[in-house]
Design a protein around this motif. Structure first.
Motif, PDB file in Angstrom:
ATOM      1  N   ILE A  48       0.828  -1.205   0.000  1.00  0.00           N
ATOM      2  CA  ILE A  48       0.000   0.000   0.000  1.00  0.00           C
ATOM      3  C   ILE A  48       0.862   1.255   0.000  1.00  0.00           C
ATOM      4  O   ILE A  48       0.563   2.224  -0.693  1.00  0.00           O
ATOM      5  N   SER A  49       1.961   1.255   0.740  1.00  0.00           N
ATOM      6  CA  SER A  49       2.803   2.450   0.769  1.00  0.00           C
ATOM      7  C   SER A  49       3.511   2.665  -0.569  1.00  0.00           C
ATOM      8  O   SER A  49       3.832   3.795  -0.923  1.00  0.00           O
ATOM      9  N   ASP A  50       3.745   1.602  -1.344  1.00  0.00           N
ATOM     10  CA  ASP A  50       4.340   1.756  -2.674  1.00  0.00           C
ATOM     11  C   ASP A  50       3.395   2.421  -3.658  1.00  0.00           C
ATOM     12  O   ASP A  50       3.817   2.910  -4.689  1.00  0.00           O
ATOM     13  N   MET A  51       2.107   2.439  -3.359  1.00  0.00           N
ATOM     14  CA  MET A  51       1.126   3.041  -4.256  1.00  0.00           C
ATOM     15  C   MET A  51       1.098   4.561  -4.131  1.00  0.00           C
ATOM     16  O   MET A  51       0.382   5.218  -4.862  1.00  0.00           O
ATOM     17  N   ASP A  52       1.839   5.143  -3.208  1.00  0.00           N
ATOM     18  CA  ASP A  52       1.762   6.569  -2.904  1.00  0.00           C
ATOM     19  C   ASP A  52       0.329   6.938  -2.537  1.00  0.00           C
ATOM     20  O   ASP A  52      -0.224   7.927  -2.992  1.00  0.00           O
ATOM     21  N   PHE A  53      -0.244   6.105  -1.740  1.00  0.00           N
ATOM     22  CA  PHE A  53      -1.609   6.256  -1.257  1.00  0.00           C
ATOM     23  C   PHE A  53      -1.548   7.202  -0.073  1.00  0.00           C
ATOM     24  O   PHE A  53      -0.931   6.898   0.940  1.00  0.00           O
ATOM     25  N   HIS A  54      -2.154   8.369  -0.170  1.00  0.00           N
ATOM     26  CA  HIS A  54      -1.946   9.406   0.818  1.00  0.00           C
ATOM     27  C   HIS A  54      -2.844   9.306   2.039  1.00  0.00           C
ATOM     28  O   HIS A  54      -2.844  10.187   2.862  1.00  0.00           O
ATOM     29  N   LEU A  55      -3.628   8.254   2.144  1.00  0.00           N
ATOM     30  CA  LEU A  55      -4.350   8.027   3.376  1.00  0.00           C
ATOM     31  C   LEU A  55      -3.423   7.298   4.342  1.00  0.00           C
ATOM     32  O   LEU A  55      -2.320   6.879   3.982  1.00  0.00           O
ATOM     33  N   TYR A  56      -3.872   7.146   5.523  1.00  0.00           N
ATOM     34  CA  TYR A  56      -3.060   6.438   6.494  1.00  0.00           C
ATOM     35  C   TYR A  56      -2.912   4.982   6.078  1.00  0.00           C
ATOM     36  O   TYR A  56      -3.891   4.281   5.866  1.00  0.00           O
ATOM     37  N   THR A  57      -1.696   4.525   5.992  1.00  0.00           N
ATOM     38  CA  THR A  57      -1.422   3.163   5.557  1.00  0.00           C
ATOM     39  C   THR A  57      -2.010   2.144   6.523  1.00  0.00           C
ATOM     40  O   THR A  57      -2.554   1.122   6.108  1.00  0.00           O
ATOM     41  N   VAL A  58      -1.941   2.435   7.803  1.00  0.00           N
ATOM     42  CA  VAL A  58      -2.468   1.507   8.806  1.00  0.00           C
ATOM     43  C   VAL A  58      -3.975   1.335   8.636  1.00  0.00           C
ATOM     44  O   VAL A  58      -4.501   0.224   8.724  1.00  0.00           O
ATOM     45  N   MET A  59      -4.672   2.431   8.363  1.00  0.00           N
ATOM     46  CA  MET A  59      -6.120   2.344   8.151  1.00  0.00           C
ATOM     47  C   MET A  59      -6.431   1.517   6.909  1.00  0.00           C
ATOM     48  O   MET A  59      -7.366   0.701   6.914  1.00  0.00           O
ATOM     49  N   ALA A  60      -5.680   1.702   5.855  1.00  0.00           N
ATOM     50  CA  ALA A  60      -5.909   0.953   4.622  1.00  0.00           C
ATOM     51  C   ALA A  60      -5.638  -0.533   4.828  1.00  0.00           C
ATOM     52  O   ALA A  60      -6.389  -1.381   4.334  1.00  0.00           O
TER      53      ALA A  60
END
Length: 144
Positions: A48-60
């Motif tokens: 998920i962090s490799d996606m540059d997903f700007h929400l909280y990674t822990v929540m995702a």
């Protein structure tokens, strides 16, 4: 709203019995995938962090694991199948188009193929529903 009701009625009347076996298999697959995500949260948070997903990674990470475990369980039982399938759609779209595409379109990228087939099945069960051999149908017939 009328369109949704028409889609539900069409799905309920055009649901072959063998699709219930596919629904149960899909639910078990999602449940097992959720358990594997829980057992290796570091790998999932890395994806998920490799996606540059700007929400909280822990929540995702927790959303993906929770949706797969409980959604897979509900889909396997045939209880609230359409709702559980709808919660799977954003996860699988992200898996197909953002996570697995980076590995490339090849026959050897089994996670991409699994994600694509799962997305197709989830979309199918969003339309056709749970079927004759499901908890939804049992509750409808035994409500009195």
């Amino acid at each position: 709203m009328e369109m949704i009701n028409r889609i539900e009625r069409w799905g309920d009347t055009h649901h072959p019995a063998w699709m219930d076996v596919v629904r149960i298999g899909l639910g078990v697959l999602l449940f097992v995938k959720g358990i594997s995500f829980i057992s290796d949260t570091a790998r999932l948070s890395h994806l998920i962090s490799d996606m540059d997903f700007h929400l909280y990674t822990v929540m995702a990470v927790h959303y993906v694991a929770f949706a797969h475990i409980f959604g897979g369980f509900l889909i396997a039982l045939g209880c609230l199948t359409r709702t559980a399938a709808i919660f799977q759609i954003p996860i699988l779209i992200a898996a197909v188009f953002f996570v697995n595409v980076r590995a490339g379109f090849s026959y050897f990228n089994s996670e991409l193929w699994l994600s694509m087939i799962t997305l197709l099945l989830v979309l199918t069960f969003t339309v056709i529903g749970s079927g004759k051999f499901s908890m939804d149908e049992w509750l409808k017939n035994h409500n009195n």
